[in-house]
Design an enzyme around this catalytic site. Sequence first.
Site, PDB file in Angstrom:
ATOM      1  N   GLN A  61      77.309  70.165  95.737  1.00  0.00           N
ATOM      2  CA  GLN A  61      76.871  68.796  96.043  1.00  0.00           C
ATOM      3  C   GLN A  61      77.852  67.749  95.530  1.00  0.00           C
ATOM      4  OE1 GLN A  61      74.290  67.594  97.846  1.00  0.00           O
ATOM      5  NE2 GLN A  61      73.589  69.644  98.363  1.00  0.00           N
ATOM      6  N   SER A 115      81.480  74.027  99.224  1.00  0.00           N
ATOM      7  CA  SER A 115      81.130  74.427 100.580  1.00  0.00           C
ATOM      8  C   SER A 115      81.533  73.352 101.587  1.00  0.00           C
ATOM      9  CB  SER A 115      79.618  74.663 100.651  1.00  0.00           C
ATOM     10  OG  SER A 115      79.248  74.997 101.956  1.00  0.00           O
ATOM     11  N   CYS A 150      56.969  74.432 101.154  1.00  0.00           N
ATOM     12  CA  CYS A 150      55.903  74.858 102.074  1.00  0.00           C
ATOM     13  C   CYS A 150      56.486  75.400 103.370  1.00  0.00           C
ATOM     14  CB  CYS A 150      55.002  73.682 102.426  1.00  0.00           C
ATOM     15  SG  CYS A 150      54.198  73.001 100.993  1.00  0.00           S
TER      16      CYS A 150
HETATM   17  C1  LIG Z   1      73.968  73.913  99.848  1.00  0.00           C
HETATM   18  C2  LIG Z   1      74.134  74.388  98.461  1.00  0.00           C
HETATM   19  C3  LIG Z   1      74.534  75.706  98.195  1.00  0.00           C
HETATM   20  C4  LIG Z   1      74.730  76.722  99.281  1.00  0.00           C
HETATM   21  O1  LIG Z   1      75.867  76.442 100.057  1.00  0.00           O
HETATM   22  P1  LIG Z   1      76.012  77.159 101.506  1.00  0.00           P
HETATM   23  O2  LIG Z   1      77.389  76.789 101.930  1.00  0.00           O
HETATM   24  O3  LIG Z   1      74.962  76.562 102.368  1.00  0.00           O
HETATM   25  O4  LIG Z   1      75.843  78.610 101.288  1.00  0.00           O
HETATM   26  C5  LIG Z   1      74.698  76.080  96.881  1.00  0.00           C
HETATM   27  N1  LIG Z   1      74.504  75.216  95.885  1.00  0.00           N
HETATM   28  C6  LIG Z   1      74.136  73.937  96.089  1.00  0.00           C
HETATM   29  C7  LIG Z   1      73.948  73.019  94.934  1.00  0.00           C
HETATM   30  C8  LIG Z   1      73.925  73.477  97.391  1.00  0.00           C
HETATM   31  O5  LIG Z   1      73.538  72.237  97.598  1.00  0.00           O
END
Ligand SMILES: *Cc1c(COP(=O)(O)O)cnc(C)c1O
Length: 394
Positions: free
Chosen positions: A180, A200, A326
């Site tokens: 994030q 990511s 949910c």
């Molecule tokens: C989205 C997210 C992930 C997973 O990443 P992907 O690329 O969707 O596998 C891991 N950690 C955090 C904090 C995320 O927000």
Amino acid sequence: MSRLIYLDNAATTKTAPEVVDAMLPYFTEHFGNPSSIYSFAAANKEVIAKQRETIADALGAKANEIYFTAGGSESDNWALKATAEAYAAKGNHIITSKIEHHAILHTCQYLETRGFEVTYLDVDEDGVVKLEDLKAAIRPTTILISIMYANNEIGTIQPIREIGEIAKEHGILFHTDAVQAFGQVPIDVDACHIDMLSASGHKLNGPKGIGFLYIRTGVKIRSFVHGGAQERKRRAGTENVPGIVGLGTAVDRAVRTMKERTVKERELRDYLIKRISEEIPYCRLNGHPTDRLPNNVNFSFRFVEGESMLIRLDLLGICASSGSACTSGSLDPSHVLLAIGLPHEIAHGSLRMTLNEEITKEDIDYVTDNLKEIVALIRSMSPLYEDFMKKQAK
Ligand SMILES: *Cc1c(COP(=O)(O)O)cnc(C)c1O
């Protein structure tokens, strides 16, 4: 076209047009396998090297410390499982927090079934890991500390530098899930003593299914995928060239636009927080008031179900997310909201709105005006709220 206000950028982001443009030729013209000898394909090797450089520069790292993966979850799994295995002779204890993403928490639970011991640190009411707790949790057998840079639900940014210093003092590896934070706040792996970092593509206007793990030189880690010699033999498989180009372009863009973008987002975030706090009674801002991601807003509303808010917002073209799971088949409220001390019924009435650079003040006004009405309407149907108001009136 009907109005769409996308306020779920913590779930995923729109791939930036310049990212798509940069990727396209690698599906069509430049489709060669980077491992091939002929120059047509081998040119892609240099393209990959260049992206690795761009990403490393963004972190103050070296290019050969960046390993491409299929995203944040894979990077988290790799960091934890493969260092746990590599350092098992030194110890079997791992420290993490209760508010990590499931890619970390479920991996830790798996490791517990393989003989590792895991301490899940509590956080304070703003979602911050307490440094005294971290110090107290360290054992002679502690091999790894994994604490997220910023939380995906409530946006709280952790004291990463201090955590890194503690890890370093004790000779313990430090991994951070920065999925994030990367692209939203400046990150320096050396200044924060970070040994491993997950990120990511799709969380920073890049493509889905591509990410990376930063692994500091000298860290022992097992290969995650065995096979060919790609990624310095640590993660085999023909490179996702379009994805890597998309990720590199997205990182370059995120770094270039960070200042301007986050100033604007922060302003709108604070405006949204102010309007909700002032105009909707019986609500609570979740997450740290100032040490939070520039685009994150998370509120709990008493006497309201998160899902009913989401459905009503959806009818107005507003995409947001709630604080319960949910929809994923479980009735448990978010583990993050419980960890910051919210009672179940309040955690259930939570709403996360995560902004992007395209959101305008008019959008925020539209959302707040409607949210006010939605919360009032849902409360007007709640017997609990009716009781509560009667008691207030006495
Ligand atoms: C989205 C997210 C992930 C997973 O990443 P992907 O690329 O969707 O596998 C891991 N950690 C955090 C904090 C995320 O927000």
